[in-house]
Motif scaffolding. Sequence first.
Motif, PDB file in Angstrom:
ATOM      1  N   GLN A  44     179.388 -26.225  33.357  1.00  0.00           N
ATOM      2  CA  GLN A  44     180.015 -26.159  32.046  1.00  0.00           C
ATOM      3  C   GLN A  44     180.128 -24.718  31.569  1.00  0.00           C
ATOM      4  N   HIS A  45     179.407 -23.814  32.205  1.00  0.00           N
ATOM      5  CA  HIS A  45     179.440 -22.390  31.864  1.00  0.00           C
ATOM      6  C   HIS A  45     180.296 -21.623  32.866  1.00  0.00           C
ATOM      7  N   GLY A  46     181.470 -22.123  33.201  1.00  0.00           N
ATOM      8  CA  GLY A  46     182.326 -21.457  34.178  1.00  0.00           C
ATOM      9  C   GLY A  46     181.714 -21.578  35.558  1.00  0.00           C
ATOM     10  N   PHE A  47     181.674 -20.464  36.278  1.00  0.00           N
ATOM     11  CA  PHE A  47     181.029 -20.488  37.587  1.00  0.00           C
ATOM     12  C   PHE A  47     179.520 -20.625  37.433  1.00  0.00           C
ATOM     13  N   GLY A  48     178.949 -20.051  36.385  1.00  0.00           N
ATOM     14  CA  GLY A  48     177.551 -20.268  36.052  1.00  0.00           C
ATOM     15  C   GLY A  48     176.541 -19.681  37.014  1.00  0.00           C
ATOM     16  N   VAL A  49     176.882 -18.604  37.716  1.00  0.00           N
ATOM     17  CA  VAL A  49     175.959 -18.027  38.695  1.00  0.00           C
ATOM     18  C   VAL A  49     174.696 -17.533  38.002  1.00  0.00           C
ATOM     19  N   GLN A  50     174.845 -16.750  36.953  1.00  0.00           N
ATOM     20  CA  GLN A  50     173.687 -16.208  36.242  1.00  0.00           C
ATOM     21  C   GLN A  50     172.902 -17.323  35.560  1.00  0.00           C
ATOM     22  N   TYR A  51     173.596 -18.309  35.001  1.00  0.00           N
ATOM     23  CA  TYR A  51     172.939 -19.431  34.332  1.00  0.00           C
ATOM     24  C   TYR A  51     172.104 -20.241  35.323  1.00  0.00           C
ATOM     25  N   ALA A  52     172.632 -20.437  36.534  1.00  0.00           N
ATOM     26  CA  ALA A  52     171.889 -21.165  37.574  1.00  0.00           C
ATOM     27  C   ALA A  52     170.631 -20.403  37.960  1.00  0.00           C
ATOM     28  N   ARG A  53     170.716 -19.086  38.038  1.00  0.00           N
ATOM     29  CA  ARG A  53     169.530 -18.276  38.366  1.00  0.00           C
ATOM     30  C   ARG A  53     168.459 -18.419  37.288  1.00  0.00           C
ATOM     31  N   GLU A  54     168.885 -18.456  36.018  1.00  0.00           N
ATOM     32  CA  GLU A  54     167.920 -18.614  34.921  1.00  0.00           C
ATOM     33  C   GLU A  54     167.234 -19.975  34.999  1.00  0.00           C
ATOM     34  N   ILE A  55     167.988 -21.020  35.289  1.00  0.00           N
ATOM     35  CA  ILE A  55     167.398 -22.356  35.406  1.00  0.00           C
ATOM     36  C   ILE A  55     166.403 -22.389  36.558  1.00  0.00           C
ATOM     37  N   GLN A  56     166.746 -21.762  37.688  1.00  0.00           N
ATOM     38  CA  GLN A  56     165.841 -21.757  38.836  1.00  0.00           C
ATOM     39  C   GLN A  56     164.579 -20.959  38.549  1.00  0.00           C
ATOM     40  N   ARG A  57     164.705 -19.856  37.802  1.00  0.00           N
ATOM     41  CA  ARG A  57     163.507 -19.097  37.432  1.00  0.00           C
ATOM     42  C   ARG A  57     162.581 -19.939  36.570  1.00  0.00           C
ATOM     43  N   GLY A  58     163.149 -20.676  35.623  1.00  0.00           N
ATOM     44  CA  GLY A  58     162.345 -21.550  34.771  1.00  0.00           C
ATOM     45  C   GLY A  58     161.654 -22.639  35.574  1.00  0.00           C
ATOM     46  N   ALA A  59     162.373 -23.219  36.533  1.00  0.00           N
ATOM     47  CA  ALA A  59     161.783 -24.255  37.383  1.00  0.00           C
ATOM     48  C   ALA A  59     160.669 -23.670  38.240  1.00  0.00           C
ATOM     49  N   GLN A  61     158.744 -21.127  37.462  1.00  0.00           N
ATOM     50  CA  GLN A  61     157.596 -20.893  36.591  1.00  0.00           C
ATOM     51  C   GLN A  61     156.852 -22.198  36.315  1.00  0.00           C
ATOM     52  N   ARG A  62     157.594 -23.294  36.137  1.00  0.00           N
ATOM     53  CA  ARG A  62     156.941 -24.586  35.912  1.00  0.00           C
ATOM     54  C   ARG A  62     156.167 -25.022  37.149  1.00  0.00           C
ATOM     55  N   ARG A  63     156.724 -24.778  38.362  1.00  0.00           N
ATOM     56  CA  ARG A  63     156.007 -25.128  39.589  1.00  0.00           C
ATOM     57  C   ARG A  63     154.737 -24.295  39.735  1.00  0.00           C
ATOM     58  N   ASP A  64     154.823 -22.997  39.406  1.00  0.00           N
ATOM     59  CA  ASP A  64     153.633 -22.146  39.484  1.00  0.00           C
ATOM     60  C   ASP A  64     152.555 -22.628  38.525  1.00  0.00           C
ATOM     61  N   THR A  65     152.949 -23.003  37.314  1.00  0.00           N
ATOM     62  CA  THR A  65     151.998 -23.523  36.337  1.00  0.00           C
ATOM     63  C   THR A  65     151.361 -24.807  36.841  1.00  0.00           C
TER      64      THR A  65
END
Length: 89
Positions: A44-59, A61-65
């Motif tokens: 929904q954010h166009g190609f969303g390359v940067q947005y996908a990277r942010e989501i993966q970073r958050g995921a 961090q949750r796995r590390d926690t």
Amino acid sequence: MANTTPSGAFGFYATVCFFGWVGVIFCYPDVKGMTLEDIREVFQHGFGVQYAREIQRGAEQRRDTARENVGVINQVWSGVDGRNVGVNL
């Protein structure tokens, strides 16, 4: 067309494939490990390359926690009765 040799045609095709590969690497988001809802939101954010990277970073961090929490649980359980009862992720 009369001047095109087989090696010239192959070279042109290889060049087109190379630039297509570069386009996919840099313009298409990596959606590995995302849910379908997250993937829909990325696109929904166009190609969303940067947005996908942010989501993966958050995921990540949750796995590390979660891994840290499992380590604490393992320590608590091994101290309860002296046995090492492990929980693995």
